[in-house]
Design an enzyme around this catalytic site. Sequence first.
Site, PDB file in Angstrom:
ATOM      1  CD  GLU A 198      -2.290  -1.160   2.915  1.00 44.13           C
ATOM      2  OE1 GLU A 198      -1.973  -0.290   3.745  1.00 44.13           O
ATOM      3  OE2 GLU A 198      -2.960  -2.153   3.197  1.00 44.13           O
TER       4      GLU A 198
ATOM      5  CE  LYS B 101       5.276   5.142   6.838  1.00 47.41           C
ATOM      6  NZ  LYS B 101       5.090   6.513   7.226  1.00 47.41           N
TER       7      LYS B 101
ATOM      8  CG  ASP C 217       3.892  12.693   4.969  1.00 45.64           C
ATOM      9  OD1 ASP C 217       3.857  12.367   6.170  1.00 45.64           O
ATOM     10  OD2 ASP C 217       4.680  13.536   4.517  1.00 45.64           O
TER      11      ASP C 217
ATOM     12  CE1 TYR D  46      -3.005   2.123   8.926  1.00 42.15           C
ATOM     13  CE2 TYR D  46      -3.045   3.925   7.356  1.00 42.15           C
ATOM     14  CZ  TYR D  46      -2.725   3.438   8.601  1.00 42.15           C
ATOM     15  OH  TYR D  46      -2.144   4.253   9.514  1.00 42.15           O
TER      16      TYR D  46
ATOM     17  CE  LYS E 202       9.232   6.389   6.806  1.00 43.40           C
ATOM     18  NZ  LYS E 202       9.908   7.349   7.630  1.00 43.40           N
TER      19      LYS E 202
ATOM     20  CB  CYS F 235      29.118  37.772  16.496  1.00 42.91           C
ATOM     21  SG  CYS F 235      27.361  38.049  16.261  1.00 42.91           S
TER      22      CYS F 235
ATOM     23  CB  CYS G  95      27.534  42.095  18.348  1.00 42.54           C
ATOM     24  SG  CYS G  95      28.239  40.557  18.958  1.00 42.54           S
TER      25      CYS G  95
ATOM     26  CB  CYS H  95      27.627  35.508  19.384  1.00 40.87           C
ATOM     27  SG  CYS H  95      27.774  37.196  19.988  1.00 40.87           S
TER      28      CYS H  95
ATOM     29  CB  CYS I 137      24.949  39.634  20.299  1.00 39.65           C
ATOM     30  SG  CYS I 137      24.747  39.277  18.543  1.00 39.65           S
TER      31      CYS I 137
HETATM   32  S1  IVH Z   1      -0.003   0.192   8.780  1.00 37.73           S
HETATM   33  C1  IVH Z   1       0.805  -1.977  12.671  1.00 37.73           C
HETATM   34  N1  IVH Z   1      -0.443   1.300   6.437  1.00 37.73           N
HETATM   35  O1  IVH Z   1       2.746   5.160   8.912  1.00 37.73           O
HETATM   36  C2  IVH Z   1       0.639  -1.326  11.362  1.00 37.73           C
HETATM   37  N2  IVH Z   1       0.480   2.658   8.157  1.00 37.73           N
HETATM   38  O2  IVH Z   1       5.348   4.568  10.124  1.00 37.73           O
HETATM   39  C3  IVH Z   1       0.288   0.087  11.477  1.00 37.73           C
HETATM   40  N3  IVH Z   1       0.812   4.988   7.538  1.00 37.73           N
HETATM   41  O3  IVH Z   1       1.675   5.071  12.237  1.00 37.73           O
HETATM   42  C4  IVH Z   1       0.441   0.914  10.310  1.00 37.73           C
HETATM   43  N4  IVH Z   1       0.065   4.838   5.475  1.00 37.73           N
HETATM   44  O4  IVH Z   1       0.309   6.486  10.591  1.00 37.73           O
HETATM   45  C5  IVH Z   1       0.013   1.480   7.688  1.00 37.73           C
HETATM   46  N5  IVH Z   1      -0.943   2.172   4.348  1.00 37.73           N
HETATM   47  C6  IVH Z   1      -0.490   2.342   5.577  1.00 37.73           C
HETATM   48  C7  IVH Z   1      -0.028   3.601   6.033  1.00 37.73           C
HETATM   49  C8  IVH Z   1       0.453   3.706   7.347  1.00 37.73           C
HETATM   50  C9  IVH Z   1       0.566   5.645   6.385  1.00 37.73           C
HETATM   51  C10 IVH Z   1       1.422   5.599   8.732  1.00 37.73           C
HETATM   52  C11 IVH Z   1       0.718   5.267  10.025  1.00 37.73           C
HETATM   53  C12 IVH Z   1       1.764   4.642  10.907  1.00 37.73           C
HETATM   54  C13 IVH Z   1       3.029   5.097  10.287  1.00 37.73           C
HETATM   55  C14 IVH Z   1       4.138   4.104  10.556  1.00 37.73           C
END
Ligand code: IVH
Length: 682
Positions: free
Chosen positions: A114, A116, A118, A225, A312, A406, A409, A424, A429
Amino acid sequence: MTAAGRIAALRDQIRHHETLYYDQDAPAISDAEFDALMRELRALEEARPDLVTPDSPTRRVGGQPVDGFATVEHRAPMLSLDNAYSDGELRAFDERVRKGLGVTDAGVIDYVAELKIDGLSIALTFDDGVLVRGATRGDGEHGEDVTGNVRTIRAIPLRLRQAPPGIFEVRGEIYLPRAVFASVNQEREEAGEPPFANPRNAAAGAVRQLDPRQVAERRLSAWMYQVVGLEDGPTTHAGMLDTLETWGLPIEPHWERLSGIEALVAYCARWQDARHDLGYETDGVVIKVDALAARERLGTTSKFPRWAVAFKFPAQQVTTRLDDIVLQVGRTGAVTPVAVLEPVLLAGSTIGMATLHNADEVARKDIRVGDRVVIEKGGDVIPKVVRVEDPERPDRAGPWQMPATCPSCGGELVRGDGEVVWRCERSSCPARLRRSLEHFASRHAMNIEGLGEAIVDQLVDLGLVTDVADLFALGRETLEELVVAPRDPKSERARPRKLGKVGANLVTEIDRSRQNELWRLIHGLGIRHVGERAAELLARGFGSLDALAAANVNGLQRVPEIGPVVAAAVRKWFDDERNRGLVARLASAGVRTQATDAELAAPAGGSLAGKTFVLTGTLEGLTREQATDAIERLGGKVTGTVSRKTSYVVVGADPGSKADKARQLGVETLDEAALRRLIMTS
Ligand code: IVH
């Protein structure tokens, strides 16, 4: 530095960044940098188990819940995810999963990938299909009850279609679409408010607003999710996502069921670029074992499930020219180099400045003016210079040297033992003074409205203010007559102008601030390592500035949560004669240096001590228990009968006779929004 010293320093740094991230929604470093600090701390603690303490940041799941909302316990802990930063780390995750499940080399695991999102994680409780609670993650065990706010999010159904009876929890992410983020920031800039650094901060800020009407205006959305506590549900995650969708919950549509780790590596690579076309921010891919029975067998560590990992996306980078290196002076006197860049577009915004961290980093990376440099923006926050693109180029300028004095000053710059930062040390200052005044006046300290940068500059330049105590000696006439040039030359109001009424209002604001709670003053003093939370703890622990000034390091550490670094910094600050002089002048200017009884009685952050409340009727966004909890946490009392002594009667929908009684007796009534505001501002 000794291992113990480094461990203490890392813990302080991590706590500081956790506060910025979780409590203030204002991160100063990228996730990758934060993770690197955690990794270093974990490694040191593994090598030296004798130095592990129960309060180390490695021992818990997340940040602290903030004051203002009722705290609720999660049905099951909301765990975080372990991260993978490379294909190699993804394959290592797969190895661990296969080993844990006893699957041979030839076997493949089915996963779900899935995006992730933000955003801000949220736990929704449904009772017989009806949304009854929405809670933030908080520290993973306890979160904030934000039901009223969650109900304003249109993507979240208030009632599910075809859901089974009983109580279960659905988890997901609340986010702000990119387009909304852009317009919210534009509105903020037009209103003269600072823009949000990224959509996550804007979303988090919105979810924690106490007035749900304002939340509704934020146009938040959500993707879910996970489900917790569902009996007899599907046996795979993919099946679960499909089910959640049929119930009417929003499911991010780009998830895929994939067999074997190589398909996942390809998915991650594909989305690294494709994600920029989405209408919302994503910062990685979450990979989860599909079969729920296999998850059970794999279990969790104290922090992470063993059946999932977050890949990530690497930070985005571009190359540009380094035009100059300038120095910035902070309020503690820290002087740091900043890169002035040929403006360049990176991750959707134009970058003209980037952090160089400190002089050591500039030397280590051998960054010189005129170089072409690679800059990076990790997830959000401030861009930074990563490296020089072509260090072998023959026609480079000479190595950059940290100036000895600095820039503001001319004072000598010094560097403490084992520190990377140059400072400083001149308390006079002007640059330091400006930053200290801005901090003193800020919303998180003395909250002196109207004392902005332009006025501070002028007060310092004219020598009208040489420390924060001088603010209280400023006369009405001086401020009314003060001529201030706006900072932004493009602004409509670009002409220098007399403050006039604005000046008069400022005098009133400064005067009002004399009666502020003690923690505001302590925070405003700008003692190193003393943030808002530490200031609150110290104010409650000592009750007066005099008592705080007299405390020794051991006494300071007896205050819960105050550690050796903060204690030493406080002691050092009060040991400086000039600072003691400053405190004396503040006191003689009539600034309150003692906490009131109410401040001491109520938990940090506010006070309803001595106030009694009666609740009647149904509240939309919180249960009676939650309202009672919030009031009691702030020192107030909730009783059942209305009398003349009752401070407030909170009137919900279909109120009983208590509302009439309140009117008869002239007791103030509050609707739900007013109660929330009161809780927030108390
Ligand atoms: S699963 C135990 N799925 O990422 C599993 N988390 O770094 C719990 N997040 O705290 C998380 N998209 O806030 C899951 N598709 C996704 C997500 C997701 C964003 C966030 C979530 C979690 C954090 C972990």
